[in-house]
Scaffold this active site. Structure first.
Site, PDB file in Angstrom:
ATOM      1  N   ARG A  64      -1.045   9.369  -9.783  1.00 48.39           N
ATOM      2  CA  ARG A  64      -1.004   8.105  -9.035  1.00 48.39           C
ATOM      3  C   ARG A  64      -0.365   6.966  -9.836  1.00 48.39           C
ATOM      4  NH1 ARG A  64      -4.168   7.477  -4.636  1.00 48.39           N
ATOM      5  NH2 ARG A  64      -4.524   5.300  -5.152  1.00 48.39           N
ATOM      6  N   LEU A  89      -6.728  -4.764   7.618  1.00 49.28           N
ATOM      7  CA  LEU A  89      -6.500  -5.870   6.685  1.00 49.28           C
ATOM      8  C   LEU A  89      -7.039  -5.583   5.288  1.00 49.28           C
ATOM      9  CD1 LEU A  89      -7.181  -9.174   8.689  1.00 49.28           C
ATOM     10  CD2 LEU A  89      -5.089  -8.539   7.475  1.00 49.28           C
ATOM     11  N   SER A  90      -8.011  -4.683   5.180  1.00 54.94           N
ATOM     12  CA  SER A  90      -8.616  -4.369   3.880  1.00 54.94           C
ATOM     13  C   SER A  90      -9.012  -5.634   3.112  1.00 54.94           C
ATOM     14  CB  SER A  90      -7.669  -3.493   3.043  1.00 54.94           C
ATOM     15  OG  SER A  90      -7.342  -2.314   3.735  1.00 54.94           O
ATOM     16  N   THR A 115     -10.958  -6.837  -4.379  1.00 54.30           N
ATOM     17  CA  THR A 115     -12.299  -6.818  -4.998  1.00 54.30           C
ATOM     18  C   THR A 115     -12.932  -5.432  -4.857  1.00 54.30           C
ATOM     19  OG1 THR A 115     -13.100  -7.832  -2.930  1.00 54.30           O
ATOM     20  CG2 THR A 115     -12.869  -9.285  -4.823  1.00 54.30           C
ATOM     21  N   LEU A 166      10.729 -20.314  -4.685  1.00 55.49           N
ATOM     22  CA  LEU A 166       9.695 -19.498  -4.038  1.00 55.49           C
ATOM     23  C   LEU A 166       8.324 -19.677  -4.706  1.00 55.49           C
ATOM     24  CD1 LEU A 166       9.166 -16.971  -2.068  1.00 55.49           C
ATOM     25  CD2 LEU A 166       9.400 -15.606  -4.151  1.00 55.49           C
ATOM     26  N   HIS A 174       2.212   3.567  -9.035  1.00 58.05           N
ATOM     27  CA  HIS A 174       1.975   2.141  -9.329  1.00 58.05           C
ATOM     28  C   HIS A 174       3.141   1.552 -10.121  1.00 58.05           C
ATOM     29  CE1 HIS A 174      -1.913   2.411  -7.577  1.00 58.05           C
ATOM     30  NE2 HIS A 174      -2.478   3.097  -8.555  1.00 58.05           N
ATOM     31  N   ASP A 208       0.831  -1.214   0.000  1.00 61.38           N
ATOM     32  CA  ASP A 208       0.000   0.000   0.000  1.00 61.38           C
ATOM     33  C   ASP A 208       0.863   1.261   0.000  1.00 61.38           C
ATOM     34  OD1 ASP A 208      -2.435   1.329  -0.020  1.00 61.38           O
ATOM     35  OD2 ASP A 208      -2.597   1.372   2.165  1.00 61.38           O
ATOM     36  N   GLU A 216       1.394 -12.923  12.451  1.00 64.12           N
ATOM     37  CA  GLU A 216       1.987 -11.755  13.103  1.00 64.12           C
ATOM     38  C   GLU A 216       1.874 -10.571  12.135  1.00 64.12           C
ATOM     39  OE1 GLU A 216       3.216 -11.614  16.196  1.00 64.12           O
ATOM     40  OE2 GLU A 216       2.684 -13.716  16.475  1.00 64.12           O
ATOM     41  N   ARG A 274       0.034   7.753  -2.588  1.00 62.38           N
ATOM     42  CA  ARG A 274       0.635   8.799  -1.744  1.00 62.38           C
ATOM     43  C   ARG A 274       2.077   9.075  -2.155  1.00 62.38           C
ATOM     44  NH1 ARG A 274      -0.859   5.844   3.571  1.00 62.38           N
ATOM     45  NH2 ARG A 274      -1.526   4.300   2.038  1.00 62.38           N
ATOM     46  N   ARG A 304     -12.416   2.289  -7.803  1.00 62.57           N
ATOM     47  CA  ARG A 304     -11.550   3.459  -8.086  1.00 62.57           C
ATOM     48  C   ARG A 304     -11.931   4.061  -9.444  1.00 62.57           C
ATOM     49  NH1 ARG A 304      -5.577   2.518  -5.558  1.00 62.57           N
ATOM     50  NH2 ARG A 304      -6.325   1.808  -3.540  1.00 62.57           N
TER      51      ARG A 304
END
Ligand code: IPE
Ligand code: IPE
Ligand code: MG
Length: 244
Positions: free
Chosen positions: A31, A193-194, A64, A129, A35, A18, A205, A22, A69
């Site tokens: 914006r 958590l959005s 979702t 990974l 990104h 996030d 954690e 900003r 936006r």
């Protein structure tokens, strides 16, 4: 956990990436610019997680709720995701990364689905990974879908109500092949958590940093891992320090 023992490396790290908007605003840029920088930070994080020997990295790239936006931003994010995976897939494959899309595929465009399917297919035998990209992901949507499938199975007589256990629910989530996240990092300072991994985060954690996602580098990632390693995870038990 025995007295005073620290955690090892988390097996599964999840990141709420996030703060792109900003980051751009502070530079008087649109914006979109944030990104684009965010993709660079993502590449750094994937490489770092892979080098550190973390087994699973899950990144929250589009929720979702993000469809609400402005349309031009949504379009930009869709195109950016598409472009990024077309560009990066070969390198990720070479580095042994296994890519998985977690999220609702039913409302994604055929173009995006095509690159995702290719990425998953091309990397499915990789043993390094595991990179879960949460895209068009919502925890409530995921749990709702699982509930619908269970209701169907009960209605068809395939299972009974008693067969519905937490373990059974787990098998119907997008993440069913991966362990729950040990550590959830959120950049950008918000303490929420959005709608991310609502079920899976039961005993994760949390680590929140004010660093905005495009600025999040290896040193920041290392700090989050250090903080995790100093925590005592109790899972509802009495502190290990009080035992013995
Ligand atoms: C996160 O950054 C990226 C996505 C949600 C796609 P934001 O775009 O939410 O940036 P802020 O929170 O507005 O700074
Ligand atoms: C969460 O960030 C979603 C992603 C990082 C993809 P948001 O910026 O959408 O979250 P809110 O709106 O601040 O809760
Ligand atoms: Mg945000």
């Amino acid at each position: 956990m025995s007295k005073g023992r620290k955690n090892g490396l988390p097996k599964h790290v999840a990141i709420i990436m996030d703060g792109n908007g900003r980051w751009a605003n502070r530079r008087a840029m649109p914006r979109f610019f944030g990104h684009r920088q965010g993709v660079k930070a993502l590449k750094t994080a994937v490489r770092y997680a892979s080098n550190q020997g973390i087994a699973v990295l899950t990144v929250y790239a589009f929720s979702t709720e993000n469809w609400t936006r402005p349309q031009d931003e949504v379009k930009f994010l869709m195109d950016l995701m598409h472009k990024t995976f077309v560009q990066e897939i070969e390198e990720l494959r070479r580095e042994g990364v296994r890519i998985q899309l977690i999220g609702d595929r039913s409302t994604l465009s055929p173009d995006i689905l095509k690159v995702w399917n290719q990425a998953e297919e091309l990397t499915k035998d990789n043993t390094g990974l595991v990179l879960n990209v949460a895209f068009n992901y919502g925890g409530r949507q995921e749990i709702t879908k699982a509930a619908q499938r269970l209701a169907e199975q009960v209605a068809r007589g395939e299972i009974t109500v008693e067969d519905i256990t937490p373990e059974k629910i787990d098998t119907l989530l997008y993440t069913h092949k991966t362990p729950d996240p040990d550590l959830i990092i959120r950049t950008g300072g918000e303490m929420r958590l959005s709608n991310f991994l609502l079920w899976q985060a039961a005993y994760s954690e949390f680590y929140v940093t004010d660093v905005l996602w495009p600025d999040f580098g290896e040193g920041d990632f290392a700090q989050a891992l250090q903080a995790y390693q100093a925590r005592e995870r109790r899972f509802g038990q009495v502190s290990a320090k009080e035992q013995s």
